[in-house]
Design an enzyme around this catalytic site. Sequence first.
Site, PDB file in Angstrom:
ATOM      1  CB  CYS A   2       6.799  17.160  18.277  1.00  0.00           C
ATOM      2  SG  CYS A   2       7.643  15.665  17.741  1.00  0.00           S
ATOM      3  NE  ARG A  27       2.252  20.864  16.805  1.00  0.00           N
ATOM      4  CZ  ARG A  27       2.250  21.350  15.577  1.00  0.00           C
ATOM      5  NH1 ARG A  27       1.175  21.951  15.106  1.00  0.00           N
ATOM      6  NH2 ARG A  27       3.324  21.263  14.817  1.00  0.00           N
ATOM      7  CD1 TRP A  74       4.303  11.658  14.683  1.00  0.00           C
ATOM      8  CD2 TRP A  74       2.625  10.999  15.993  1.00  0.00           C
ATOM      9  NE1 TRP A  74       3.554  10.742  13.994  1.00  0.00           N
ATOM     10  CE2 TRP A  74       2.530  10.324  14.754  1.00  0.00           C
ATOM     11  CE3 TRP A  74       1.676  10.734  16.989  1.00  0.00           C
ATOM     12  CZ2 TRP A  74       1.517   9.404  14.487  1.00  0.00           C
ATOM     13  CZ3 TRP A  74       0.676   9.824  16.703  1.00  0.00           C
ATOM     14  CH2 TRP A  74       0.590   9.170  15.480  1.00  0.00           C
ATOM     15  CG  ASN A 100       7.307  20.156  15.222  1.00  0.00           C
ATOM     16  OD1 ASN A 100       7.262  18.991  14.838  1.00  0.00           O
ATOM     17  ND2 ASN A 100       6.548  21.101  14.724  1.00  0.00           N
ATOM     18  N   GLY A 101      10.291  18.703  14.191  1.00  0.00           N
ATOM     19  CA  GLY A 101      10.812  18.705  12.823  1.00  0.00           C
ATOM     20  C   GLY A 101      11.724  17.515  12.611  1.00  0.00           C
ATOM     21  CD  GLU A 479      -7.951   7.250  -0.810  1.00  0.00           C
ATOM     22  OE1 GLU A 479      -8.137   6.033  -0.700  1.00  0.00           O
ATOM     23  OE2 GLU A 479      -8.028   8.037   0.164  1.00  0.00           O
ATOM     24  CE  LYS A 483     -10.238   9.015   1.739  1.00  0.00           C
ATOM     25  NZ  LYS A 483      -9.648   8.364   2.785  1.00  0.00           N
ATOM     26  CD  GLU A 486     -13.124   6.843   4.299  1.00  0.00           C
ATOM     27  OE1 GLU A 486     -13.074   5.956   5.145  1.00  0.00           O
ATOM     28  OE2 GLU A 486     -12.107   7.342   3.773  1.00  0.00           O
ATOM     29  CG  HIS A 502     -15.230  -4.600 -20.979  1.00  0.00           C
ATOM     30  ND1 HIS A 502     -15.462  -5.189 -22.195  1.00  0.00           N
ATOM     31  CD2 HIS A 502     -13.999  -4.037 -21.073  1.00  0.00           C
ATOM     32  CE1 HIS A 502     -14.414  -5.020 -22.992  1.00  0.00           C
ATOM     33  NE2 HIS A 502     -13.510  -4.313 -22.322  1.00  0.00           N
ATOM     34  CE  LYS A 601      -6.361   8.324  11.043  1.00  0.00           C
ATOM     35  NZ  LYS A 601      -6.696   8.798   9.689  1.00  0.00           N
TER      36      LYS A 601
HETATM   37  C1  G6P Z   1      -9.219   1.963   8.752  1.00  0.00           C
HETATM   38  C2  G6P Z   1      -9.319   3.456   8.503  1.00  0.00           C
HETATM   39  C3  G6P Z   1      -8.835   3.801   7.094  1.00  0.00           C
HETATM   40  C4  G6P Z   1      -7.440   3.246   6.883  1.00  0.00           C
HETATM   41  C5  G6P Z   1      -7.369   1.760   7.155  1.00  0.00           C
HETATM   42  C6  G6P Z   1      -5.929   1.247   7.156  1.00  0.00           C
HETATM   43  O1  G6P Z   1     -10.164   1.295   7.977  1.00  0.00           O
HETATM   44  O2  G6P Z   1     -10.651   3.896   8.665  1.00  0.00           O
HETATM   45  O3  G6P Z   1      -8.834   5.200   6.916  1.00  0.00           O
HETATM   46  O4  G6P Z   1      -7.027   3.524   5.564  1.00  0.00           O
HETATM   47  O5  G6P Z   1      -7.900   1.469   8.450  1.00  0.00           O
HETATM   48  O6  G6P Z   1      -5.230   1.833   8.189  1.00  0.00           O
HETATM   49  P1  G6P Z   1      -3.653   1.870   8.304  1.00  0.00           P
HETATM   50  O7  G6P Z   1      -3.384   2.485   9.645  1.00  0.00           O
HETATM   51  O8  G6P Z   1      -3.187   0.446   8.233  1.00  0.00           O
HETATM   52  O9  G6P Z   1      -3.139   2.674   7.172  1.00  0.00           O
END
Ligand code: G6P
Length: 606
Positions: A2, A27, A74, A100-101, A479, A483, A486, A502, A601
């Site tokens: 927050c 935030r 938040w 905040n915390g 992952e 990363k 993308e 294989h 996102k």
């Molecule tokens: C989108 C985002 C990813 C994320 C995925 C799942 O594709 O670009 O970065 O991992 O959604 O999102 P979530 O909010 O369900 O973790």
Amino acid sequence: MCGIVGYIGSENAAPVLHRALTRLEYRGYDSAGIATVFNGRVFVKKDSGRIEEIHKRLNLDDMPGGVGIAHTRWATHGGPSQANAHPHLDCSNSIAVVHNGVIENFLQLRKELTELNHVFKSKTDTEVIVHLVEEYHVRQGKPLLEAFLTALERIQGSYAVALISSNAAREILVARNDAPLAIGVGDGFNFISSDVTAFIEKTKRAVFLQNGEAAVVRADGYDIIKLATRGAVARKPVTLLWDIEMAEKHGYPHFTLKEIHEQPEALRNALRLQNIYVDLLTELLDRGRDIFLLGAGTSYHACLAGSYLFSKIARVATYPVVASEFVENYGASVNADTVILAVSQSGETADVLNALEHARLRAATILGITNTVGSTLTRISRAYVLQNSGPEIGVAATKTYTAQVLVLTQLALRLAKLRGKLAQFEMDEFKETLVNIPGIVEVVISRVEKPMREVAEKLVDKDVLLFLGRGVSSSTAAEARLKVMELSYIPCISYSAGESKHGPISIIDKGFPVFFIVPPDDDRKQNIGNIMEMKARGAMIIAVADENDDEVRELSDIFIGMPAVHPLLSPIPYVIPFQFLAYYLAILRGNDPDKPRNLAKSVTVL
Ligand code: G6P
């Protein structure tokens, strides 16, 4: 996460705080509010929604008084609502607090204060602070500062907290532990804030409070107090060189880089789970005959890591499934004995919600791990745990991934305990490692950024990259692949290292970059075999391995040494070099790392 801010000076506080709040909205933005003191009264305006919506409804600028505090939220405890929005007031409406915390022992304190006839109006952890101060100040007659310091002694958890009182119109009391707090020092006025963005337009001089410190802030000065000794601390302001945009990103050029660097804090917060929810989730998991771990994108990779952790720590088999594949392929097997643990940062991903709706109709138990209180996932889950990472603005998930893995590890550990699957010494060893994880990640961040930027410079023109790991590290490889791909737009492949012979090995020729993730675990020896096979075909070997692993170091063209960590927790620190690689490849290739093309996102369509 927050944002808190306070102002004391000759201007009307409310409009100043309103403007400052908009600077802190990044935030958190599910609710907001302002409290001021004027003529021996506390005035409050607060509601759920974004700041400008609330302003339209309530006119946040129209409040009297030259001292005030404000908050943008938040949610962590209690969904977004008017009652849960800060500032919170005591029973006598004479003290207001923003925070905040996460207060870890709030349930015990709430019970204790309720027995003392304090009436709680919200579901937040924060409200215990204001009632504690009320107890010591209003009811027991201690001076305000002493009451504040005594209240802080009772609180366990993280906080940046600010308090005003109708009895003390000339000061704001603040304190910090594991949450940021700065004093903005002006001429005849002062600010306090979670970060300098809130006041940098008005003053560039700042004093940063340290953990375990409180301060009394007046219009013409401030006194810092060490909580442990109650002794005075002398600290002069530093002059900030940032403009507003740099300040929002804490001086980092992009949110993604800021969020990579925020991981130690996010991990500390992920260790502060509410035990009752974790226990409930664990008990429900324990009842499942089939357990599915469900997620999309990065959250799916957390599920993948989670399935290894559940198996190795708790000896429980789970199925990690990509959410979009669930209904058609696994849906028919779901029944009342099925437990689905959904992992979703946003709690709104359509593929996840669609799978859960199907499972709900078939009477499965739905559990969740999310970063977003009030999200659909929290509403449809029987029980959920919040990962407490704060808003993540970069589209590519970084700090929320490592936090998810840490939450899953804690669940696996709790399940192991419930099922009696771990000997006490193993349990103790794990717990110690868990607590050390944020510190280990701090070391990794400080150590690997520069070498990974250099790796990015070497690889910037490559057409394809290969990532290999075994066991739990195959989730790190996946992952890493996601990363890097993308953010850089370079096609990437990841495989379980054992599978490399294989198929993937056929694409190797001289100089082909192959990343190996080789923590010092039971799979290490076999990984070395795979490295040798790749090397024999001319691959460029880039290994992320334990700093003392001389054998791997010898075999590598580039060696990234990692500090010691329990092998099962390696997915957390070992993914960090790849986050940096992804970021720097994006920069070198002219891509916007915060907003990679074609991505969102949160994907709320199927
Ligand atoms: C989108 C985002 C990813 C994320 C995925 C799942 O594709 O670009 O970065 O991992 O959604 O999102 P979530 O909010 O369900 O973790």
